[in-house]
Design a protein around this motif. Sequence first.
Motif, PDB file in Angstrom:
ATOM      1  N   ASP A   9       0.805  -1.221   0.000  1.00 37.47           N
ATOM      2  CA  ASP A   9       0.000   0.000   0.000  1.00 37.47           C
ATOM      3  C   ASP A   9       0.844   1.280   0.000  1.00 37.47           C
ATOM      4  O   ASP A   9       0.292   2.383  -0.041  1.00 37.47           O
ATOM      5  CB  ASP A   9      -0.925   0.020   1.223  1.00 37.47           C
ATOM      6  N   VAL A  10       2.149   1.139   0.070  1.00 36.81           N
ATOM      7  CA  VAL A  10       3.013   2.315   0.075  1.00 36.81           C
ATOM      8  C   VAL A  10       3.105   2.871  -1.345  1.00 36.81           C
ATOM      9  O   VAL A  10       3.147   2.125  -2.321  1.00 36.81           O
ATOM     10  CB  VAL A  10       4.418   1.971   0.593  1.00 36.81           C
ATOM     11  N   ARG A  11       3.112   4.182  -1.468  1.00 39.02           N
ATOM     12  CA  ARG A  11       3.231   4.826  -2.780  1.00 39.02           C
ATOM     13  C   ARG A  11       3.935   6.161  -2.635  1.00 39.02           C
ATOM     14  O   ARG A  11       3.938   6.771  -1.555  1.00 39.02           O
ATOM     15  CB  ARG A  11       1.850   5.042  -3.401  1.00 39.02           C
ATOM     16  N   VAL A  12       4.548   6.605  -3.697  1.00 36.92           N
ATOM     17  CA  VAL A  12       5.115   7.946  -3.732  1.00 36.92           C
ATOM     18  C   VAL A  12       3.977   8.945  -3.617  1.00 36.92           C
ATOM     19  O   VAL A  12       2.933   8.801  -4.264  1.00 36.92           O
ATOM     20  CB  VAL A  12       5.904   8.164  -5.038  1.00 36.92           C
ATOM     21  N   GLY A  13       4.163   9.961  -2.781  1.00 37.37           N
ATOM     22  CA  GLY A  13       3.123  10.959  -2.563  1.00 37.37           C
ATOM     23  C   GLY A  13       2.242  10.675  -1.359  1.00 37.37           C
ATOM     24  O   GLY A  13       1.380  11.483  -1.015  1.00 37.37           O
ATOM     25  N   LEU A  14       2.420   9.509  -0.704  1.00 37.22           N
ATOM     26  CA  LEU A  14       1.614   9.175   0.464  1.00 37.22           C
ATOM     27  C   LEU A  14       1.842  10.195   1.570  1.00 37.22           C
ATOM     28  O   LEU A  14       2.980  10.424   1.984  1.00 37.22           O
ATOM     29  CB  LEU A  14       1.995   7.782   0.965  1.00 37.22           C
ATOM     30  N   PRO A  15       0.782  10.839   2.078  1.00 42.80           N
ATOM     31  CA  PRO A  15       0.948  11.799   3.173  1.00 42.80           C
ATOM     32  C   PRO A  15       1.304  11.080   4.469  1.00 42.80           C
ATOM     33  O   PRO A  15       0.668  10.088   4.826  1.00 42.80           O
ATOM     34  CB  PRO A  15      -0.427  12.469   3.287  1.00 42.80           C
ATOM     35  N   VAL A  16       2.307  11.585   5.157  1.00 40.69           N
ATOM     36  CA  VAL A  16       2.742  10.978   6.402  1.00 40.69           C
ATOM     37  C   VAL A  16       3.022  12.052   7.436  1.00 40.69           C
ATOM     38  O   VAL A  16       3.140  13.247   7.113  1.00 40.69           O
ATOM     39  CB  VAL A  16       4.019  10.117   6.203  1.00 40.69           C
ATOM     40  N   SER A  17       3.149  11.606   8.676  1.00 45.30           N
ATOM     41  CA  SER A  17       3.584  12.493   9.755  1.00 45.30           C
ATOM     42  C   SER A  17       4.578  11.748  10.616  1.00 45.30           C
ATOM     43  O   SER A  17       4.607  10.510  10.649  1.00 45.30           O
ATOM     44  CB  SER A  17       2.390  12.973  10.591  1.00 45.30           C
ATOM     45  N   ALA A  18       5.409  12.483  11.320  1.00 50.29           N
ATOM     46  CA  ALA A  18       6.457  11.882  12.140  1.00 50.29           C
ATOM     47  C   ALA A  18       5.890  11.327  13.433  1.00 50.29           C
ATOM     48  O   ALA A  18       4.989  11.909  14.040  1.00 50.29           O
ATOM     49  CB  ALA A  18       7.534  12.918  12.450  1.00 50.29           C
ATOM     50  N   GLY A  19       6.398  10.193  13.827  1.00 51.62           N
ATOM     51  CA  GLY A  19       6.107   9.621  15.125  1.00 51.62           C
ATOM     52  C   GLY A  19       7.422   9.253  15.800  1.00 51.62           C
ATOM     53  O   GLY A  19       8.491   9.363  15.198  1.00 51.62           O
ATOM     54  N   PHE A  20       7.348   8.803  17.045  1.00 52.75           N
ATOM     55  CA  PHE A  20       8.565   8.520  17.794  1.00 52.75           C
ATOM     56  C   PHE A  20       8.394   7.228  18.574  1.00 52.75           C
ATOM     57  O   PHE A  20       7.371   7.026  19.242  1.00 52.75           O
ATOM     58  CB  PHE A  20       8.896   9.684  18.730  1.00 52.75           C
TER      59      PHE A  20
ATOM     60  N   MET B  78      13.695   6.608  18.393  1.00 55.89           N
ATOM     61  CA  MET B  78      13.826   6.646  16.946  1.00 55.89           C
ATOM     62  C   MET B  78      12.618   7.334  16.300  1.00 55.89           C
ATOM     63  O   MET B  78      11.470   7.119  16.708  1.00 55.89           O
ATOM     64  CB  MET B  78      13.944   5.240  16.380  1.00 55.89           C
ATOM     65  N   PRO B  79      12.860   8.155  15.272  1.00 52.50           N
ATOM     66  CA  PRO B  79      11.735   8.697  14.506  1.00 52.50           C
ATOM     67  C   PRO B  79      11.199   7.656  13.533  1.00 52.50           C
ATOM     68  O   PRO B  79      11.955   6.808  13.033  1.00 52.50           O
ATOM     69  CB  PRO B  79      12.368   9.872  13.763  1.00 52.50           C
ATOM     70  N   VAL B  80       9.909   7.676  13.280  1.00 53.62           N
ATOM     71  CA  VAL B  80       9.275   6.832  12.272  1.00 53.62           C
ATOM     72  C   VAL B  80       8.265   7.685  11.518  1.00 53.62           C
ATOM     73  O   VAL B  80       7.894   8.787  11.946  1.00 53.62           O
ATOM     74  CB  VAL B  80       8.562   5.605  12.891  1.00 53.62           C
ATOM     75  N   TRP B  81       7.828   7.185  10.375  1.00 54.48           N
ATOM     76  CA  TRP B  81       6.741   7.824   9.631  1.00 54.48           C
ATOM     77  C   TRP B  81       5.461   7.009   9.800  1.00 54.48           C
ATOM     78  O   TRP B  81       5.502   5.767   9.802  1.00 54.48           O
ATOM     79  CB  TRP B  81       7.062   7.932   8.146  1.00 54.48           C
ATOM     80  N   ARG B  82       4.349   7.715   9.949  1.00 57.36           N
ATOM     81  CA  ARG B  82       3.037   7.070   9.997  1.00 57.36           C
ATOM     82  C   ARG B  82       2.115   7.757   8.994  1.00 57.36           C
ATOM     83  O   ARG B  82       2.211   8.963   8.769  1.00 57.36           O
ATOM     84  CB  ARG B  82       2.438   7.146  11.403  1.00 57.36           C
ATOM     85  N   PRO B  83       1.190   6.996   8.390  1.00 61.09           N
ATOM     86  CA  PRO B  83       0.277   7.635   7.425  1.00 61.09           C
ATOM     87  C   PRO B  83      -0.642   8.618   8.121  1.00 61.09           C
ATOM     88  O   PRO B  83      -0.985   8.450   9.300  1.00 61.09           O
ATOM     89  CB  PRO B  83      -0.491   6.453   6.840  1.00 61.09           C
ATOM     90  N   ARG B  84      -1.061   9.645   7.409  1.00 66.59           N
ATOM     91  CA  ARG B  84      -2.011  10.613   7.967  1.00 66.59           C
ATOM     92  C   ARG B  84      -3.145  10.858   6.967  1.00 66.59           C
ATOM     93  O   ARG B  84      -3.007  10.587   5.765  1.00 66.59           O
ATOM     94  CB  ARG B  84      -1.315  11.929   8.325  1.00 66.59           C
TER      95      ARG B  84
END
Length: 293
Positions: A267-278, A287-293
Motif C-alpha cells: 500500500d506504500v506509494r510515492v506521494g503518500l501523506p505521512v507524519s512523524a512519530g517517535f 527513533m523517529p518513524v513515519w506514519r500515514p495521515r
Amino acid sequence: MTGPIDDAAREVAARGESARRRGRDPVNLPMINNWVEAIGDTNPAYTGPGALAPPAMVQVWTMPGLHGVRGDDDPLGAMVAVLDEAGFTSVVATNSEQTYHRYLRPGETVEVTARLADVTGPKRTALGEGWFVTTRSTWYVGEEPVAEMLFRILKFRPANGPSPDLIRPSVNRDTEFFWVGTARGELRIQRCGGCGELRHPPGPMCPSCGETKPEFVVASGRGEVYSYVVHHHPPVPGRTPPFVVALVELEEGVRMLAELVDVPPPDVRVGLPVSAGFVRVDDELTMPVWRPR
C-alpha cells in the motif's frame, strides 16, 4: 577447560591459509591517482609514467567489491559466525599492523590469503565480555610475498547496556541535537545561523554559505513520501522483514529517511501523506518513524 568457541578456533586455525583471492584488477595508475588525491599524498614517486603504488594501498588491490565473495574458507568470517551464534554480536577493530616488503608497480596482479592466528577469551573489557580474534593476511605477486597484515577485532556482548540486537545511530556533536529532540518528541532540522538555510543530514558547516553556526528548528513533522524501498534481505538486527524505509519530503523542504510503519508494503506509494512519530527504544534512544495521515 575448553568450550565450543575454543574448539571452533582450533578447527579454523588447523585449516591454515585460505585459498588465494586474486585482485579484480592489476595495480593501475588511475586507482593510484585517486588514492593519493583522496589522502593528500604529494610524493612524486606515486605519479607519472614510472609511478609506484603507495604501500598502504595493498588492501585496495584485493578488495572483493560490492558483490564480491570472500570464500567459504575465510577464517575471520568463520569465527565471526561462531561468535555471532554464541551471542557476541558486536564488533570493534582493536589493532592492525602492516608490513611491506616492497613497492608494487602498475601491471602487477596481487593475490591475498588469510589464516587464523589467535582467538583469546572470554575477556572482560570496558565494552563487555568478548573474544579477541586475530588473523594474518599475506599478499603475493606470483610466489613472492609483498606485504603482510595482522588484524585483530573484539567480538563482544555489551555489558549492562542496550540490546546488541539493534543497529544504533552514531551520535556526535553535529547530530546530538537531533536525538535530544526525538527523546522530547520533536523532529528537529538543522538551520544555518548565517544564511538561515535548512539542511539534513546535519553537518558542521553550511554548504551554501560556509558558515559554522548551526542552529535548529522544530519541524511540523508533516510531509509526503518522496521515495521508498521495501527491505527483504539481508536480515537487519532489530527488524523483521519485509519493512519499508521511506525518504520523506517535509513541509519545510528538506528530505529525511526513517522507517514507515502501520502501512503494508503493497500500500506504500510515492506521494503518500505521512507524519512523524517517535518510538522509544530504551532510556538512551528514541527513533523517529513515519506514519500515514
